[in-house]
Write a protein that holds these residues in place. Structure first.
Motif, mmCIF file in Angstrom:
data_model
loop_
_atom_site.group_PDB
_atom_site.id
_atom_site.type_symbol
_atom_site.label_atom_id
_atom_site.label_comp_id
_atom_site.label_asym_id
_atom_site.label_seq_id
_atom_site.Cartn_x
_atom_site.Cartn_y
_atom_site.Cartn_z
ATOM 1 N N TYR A 24 0.852 -1.190 0.000
ATOM 2 C CA TYR A 24 0.000 0.000 0.000
ATOM 3 C C TYR A 24 0.888 1.241 0.000
ATOM 4 N N ASP A 26 -0.633 4.759 -0.896
ATOM 5 C CA ASP A 26 -1.443 5.902 -0.477
ATOM 6 C C ASP A 26 -2.894 5.641 -0.854
ATOM 7 N N GLU A 75 -6.020 3.582 7.154
ATOM 8 C CA GLU A 75 -4.782 3.152 6.503
ATOM 9 C C GLU A 75 -4.110 2.013 7.251
ATOM 10 N N ARG A 79 -3.187 -1.386 5.390
ATOM 11 C CA ARG A 79 -1.812 -1.897 5.391
ATOM 12 C C ARG A 79 -1.753 -3.326 5.959
#
Length: 106
Positions: A24, A26, A75, A79
């Motif tokens: 990952y 962004d 995020e 991730r």
């Protein structure tokens, strides 16, 4: 209000053997909730939750069970899930390489 997914490829390079793929880099905006009804349903959902005066607002808020901010993305969760895919890919590649080498040595 439109809803789309855009992937931007900024550069390509040779794979680095020290990096687990996929990875990952962004992200922007949140994915639709499960069972929202595809893109048309997501557009209706976003409009309704943004406007407390809209007829479906209360029902959709109750259905979803929490506030929904389309700008917020988790995020850390993304991730973690991609890292899990990368680990599974690495295990699969190692198993394939091992099986291939055994077949060649026979």
């Amino acid at each position: 209000m439109g809803c789309s997914t855009t992937i931007t490829i900024e550069a390509t390079a040779a794979a680095d053997p020290a990096i687990d793929y996929p990875r990952y880099i962004d992200g922007e905006r949140r994915a639709p909730p499960e069972d929202v009804g595809g893109i048309p349903g997501f557009e209706i959902f976003l409009e309704a939750i943004a406007d407390p005066n809209q007829e479906e607002h209360e029902d959709l808020m109750r259905w979803y069970g929490a506030p929904f901010d389309p700008a917020l993305i988790d995020e850390q969760l993304i991730r973690a899930r991609i890292a899990k895919l990368a680990r599974r890919r690495a295990i699969g590649k190692a198993a394939f390489a091992s099986a291939s080498s055994r077949c060649r040595s026979r």
